[in-house]
Design a protein around this motif. Structure first.
Motif, PDB file in Angstrom:
ATOM      1  N   ASN A  72       0.811  -1.209   0.000  1.00  0.00           N
ATOM      2  CA  ASN A  72       0.000   0.000   0.000  1.00  0.00           C
ATOM      3  C   ASN A  72       0.844   1.259   0.000  1.00  0.00           C
ATOM      4  O   ASN A  72       0.320   2.358   0.153  1.00  0.00           O
ATOM      5  CB  ASN A  72      -0.925   0.016   1.223  1.00  0.00           C
ATOM      6  CG  ASN A  72      -1.949  -1.083   1.161  1.00  0.00           C
ATOM      7  OD1 ASN A  72      -2.488  -1.350   0.102  1.00  0.00           O
ATOM      8  ND2 ASN A  72      -2.211  -1.726   2.289  1.00  0.00           N
ATOM      9  N   GLY A 113       6.159  -0.300  -4.684  1.00  0.00           N
ATOM     10  CA  GLY A 113       5.071  -1.063  -4.086  1.00  0.00           C
ATOM     11  C   GLY A 113       5.504  -2.025  -3.004  1.00  0.00           C
ATOM     12  O   GLY A 113       4.785  -2.944  -2.661  1.00  0.00           O
ATOM     13  N   ARG A 154      -2.260   6.345  -7.608  1.00  0.00           N
ATOM     14  CA  ARG A 154      -1.806   5.117  -6.947  1.00  0.00           C
ATOM     15  C   ARG A 154      -1.089   4.198  -7.962  1.00  0.00           C
ATOM     16  O   ARG A 154      -1.522   3.062  -8.209  1.00  0.00           O
ATOM     17  CB  ARG A 154      -2.986   4.379  -6.296  1.00  0.00           C
ATOM     18  CG  ARG A 154      -3.703   5.196  -5.234  1.00  0.00           C
ATOM     19  CD  ARG A 154      -4.970   4.538  -4.747  1.00  0.00           C
ATOM     20  NE  ARG A 154      -5.921   4.317  -5.828  1.00  0.00           N
ATOM     21  CZ  ARG A 154      -6.719   5.263  -6.334  1.00  0.00           C
ATOM     22  NH1 ARG A 154      -6.681   6.497  -5.852  1.00  0.00           N
ATOM     23  NH2 ARG A 154      -7.555   4.977  -7.314  1.00  0.00           N
ATOM     24  N   GLU A 158      -0.253   0.366  -7.368  1.00  0.00           N
ATOM     25  CA  GLU A 158      -1.315  -0.519  -6.887  1.00  0.00           C
ATOM     26  C   GLU A 158      -1.956  -1.284  -8.042  1.00  0.00           C
ATOM     27  O   GLU A 158      -2.057  -0.785  -9.168  1.00  0.00           O
ATOM     28  CB  GLU A 158      -2.379   0.304  -6.174  1.00  0.00           C
ATOM     29  CG  GLU A 158      -1.821   1.210  -5.099  1.00  0.00           C
ATOM     30  CD  GLU A 158      -2.239   0.807  -3.707  1.00  0.00           C
ATOM     31  OE1 GLU A 158      -3.084  -0.072  -3.576  1.00  0.00           O
ATOM     32  OE2 GLU A 158      -1.694   1.399  -2.760  1.00  0.00           O
TER      33      GLU A 158
END
Length: 573
Positions: free
Chosen positions: A27, A35, A466, A469
């Motif tokens: 996360n 990551g 993000r 992700e």
């Protein structure tokens, strides 16, 4: 040959922090963490710092010599462009594309990478990538990549000179038309069912392990992809899922040699007599002969049964009932496209190697990512159950497998195949400045080697939310742009497209390149990956055998694992 060395550096090495592990998608956000979960990152960084301190004294002299050469010899031909000075020690321990990402965050979307006497331009920006690949595409060629691949692929589409490429592209691209792709779904399904049957047999025969078996899925995907390419491209059944033959051994030998040549510092294979003296090269040319003899026979058979006709009529054939629905059949039958057998062989060899690698890799990383996201795997399985039921995949069902298609492209975003596109300027040019770059752009001289870092583009914190992700759903959401020169992300920009592409993302997403030299087999590869993944998840629950952190990454032509993707498979309840 410094360019070859840099190609090796850009595509070789062991992954993860300090070059040891590829970690799961955590996360954490942005930066150079890629990551990695925070706890593991702290432990890994401690080990890295310790290792670095121990080696630093021994490497300082080497690095200082390298940097001195850089300062003396690389010059200022690239003007005001930011410069990242690579030291010799940057060449070891992890793939250079990780370092390219770190330098991208530090120096910006366009920078000069200087190693000793050689400079490279690294591009991590969709505006600049679009300029090189589409707007001014014919001012660039494949450069060092063509030098490496020419002995293997000859004048196939990837290494071909511009004139040959234009001629062959006009012939080959129409072959991947909609009716052919629809017919190929049957090939994708039949080959995938071989893999499914093999797994089921292993489950039935290995009672000692109960309801579960452990299997290297990367190896299984490699065999599956080889069978599909053989049948779809030149009507040859390798049968590699269930057997081994001299041709299969030769194909894998050639694949390994292609990777070896892309990941070795010095092109010793060009030395006089190397092909006879060096055992590895003797084996390589022996493997090439086995494959070429096989291809020559297939080409000869296709010519003997040739039914010459216009391209429009070829695209209207009933491929579902055609005994030989291969791309080779299309190329041989096309009126006005006569070409010698050597060129046909080069075309087929190129598609064999390029098509095999991409599919095996995308399936491997899709499973790797799904296994770490059980809720997403379950969502995919429910979609497959709803649309396929107990039936077979069809072209129409692929259109309905929206989430499965998004999983495939999101896997390609996080693990692009290849992570870099390589170009060389044929004449002097001015590149756009890109995001936060010089508004006046950057002048580059003829002969400049460029790395378009697909990995950086796909994980750029400036163009993706993000970015590290695993979020297949991201491709459904429009993203407006406040960046001058970039149109943002719009799923409606490419009407009718089954898969997100460079048009939808305005070159922030380049899984198959872009512009006129984009891969001609992109839809073939994406559809076969979708079918294979859907049929696997329809039958089995899959989880990694150990921690994601135990999966080691190596790269050559593509990003793959060092020791396989070992998984536990169980029949679904």
């Amino acid at each position: 040959m410094v360019a070859v060395a840099l190609l090796q550096l850009s595509t070789a090495g062991n992954g993860g922090l300090c070059g040891t592990r590829l970690t799961g998608m955590g996360n954490s956000r942005g930066g150079a963490s890629h990551g990695v979960p925070r706890g593991l990152r702290r432990q890994s960084m401690t080990r890295c710092q310790s290792t670095t301190k121990e080696a630093k004294t021994n490497r300082n002299l080497l690095d200082n010599a390298s940097n001195l050469l850089t300062n003396l010899l690389s010059g200022s031909a690239l003007g005001s462009m930011p410069t990242a000075e690579g030291a010799v020690t940057d060449l070891f321990g992890r793939p250079l594309f990780f370092s390219l990402y770190d330098w991208f965050i530090e120096h910006g979307s366009v920078y000069r990478l200087a190693f000793g006497p050689k400079s490279f331009v690294v591009v991590s920006d969709p505006i600049v990538a679009r300029y090189i690949l589409r707007e001014n595409a014919f001012s660039y060629d494949k450069g060092v990549l063509a030098d490496i691949l020419e002995p293997i692929m000859g004048k196939g589409l990837i290494p071909a000179d511009l004139d040959t490429w234009k001629q062959r592209r006009r012939v080959i691209a129409p072959g991947f038309h909609s009716l052919f792709l629809e017919a190929m779904v049957k090939v994708f399904t039949n080959c995938s069912e071989r893999t499914i049957s093999k797994i089921e047999s292993l489950l039935d025969n290995d009672a000692s392990k109960g309801e579960e078996i452990e299997l290297d899925l990367e190896a299984e995907f490699s065999s599956l992809a080889l069978d599909i390419i053989g049948l779809g491209v030149f009507n040859y059944d390798f049968g590699s899922v269930t057997k081994e033959s001299p041709v299969i051994k030769a194909v894998y030998g050639t694949l390994f040699e292609a990777e070896h040549r892309s990941t070795f510092y010095i092109p010793y294979w060009n030395l006089p007599l190397a092909r006879w003296i060096v055992p590895r090269q003797r084996k390589f040319y022996g493997d090439l002969k086995v494959i070429n003899d096989c291809l020559d026979e297939l080409i000869r058979n296709a010519r003997e049964t040739r039914e010459e006709t216009d391209v429009e009529k070829l695209q209207q054939r009933d491929y579902s009932s055609l005994k030989d629905a291969s791309l080779l059949r299309f190329l041989v039958d096309m009126r006005g496209a006569d070409v010698d057998d050597r060129q046909l062989r080069d075309d087929l060899m190129t598609m064999l190697i390029a098509g095999h690698e991409t599919t095996a890799a995308v399936l491997t990383w899709a499973v790797f990512l799904l296994a770490q996201n059980p809720s997403k795997m379950r969502k995919a399985q429910l979609e497959v159950d709803s649309i396929l039921g107990q039936g077979k995949a069809t072209y129409e069902s692929i259109k309905k497998l929206e989430y499965m298609r998004l999983i495939v492209v999101e896997s390609l975003r996080l693990y692009p195949q290849p992570p870099l596109l390589i170009r060389r300027s044929l004449k002097s040019d001015k590149l756009p400045g890109g995001y936060n770059g010089d508004g006046n752009g950057y002048e580059i001289p003829a002969g400049t080697d460029l790395f378009i870092s697909v990995y950086n583009l796909h994980r750029s914190p400036y163009f993706w939310d993000r970015p590290n992700e695993f979020e297949p759903e991201r491709f459904l959401v429009q993203k407006d742009s406040d960046t001058e020169g970039w149109a943002g992300f719009d799923p409606e920009r490419s009407p009718g497209a089954l898969y997100p592409n460079e048009i939808i993302s305005d070159f922030a997403f380049l899984p198959f390149g872009g512009g006129p030299r984009k891969c001609v087999g992109d839809q073939f590869a994406l559809m076969e990956s979708t079918v294979a993944l859907a049929l696997l998840l329809q039958k089995f629950d899959v989880e990694l055998r150990g921690s994601p952190d135990a999966v080691e990454l190596v790269t050559g032509a593509t990003i793959h694992t060092k020791n396989g993707l070992w998984c536990k498979l169980r029949r679904r309840a």
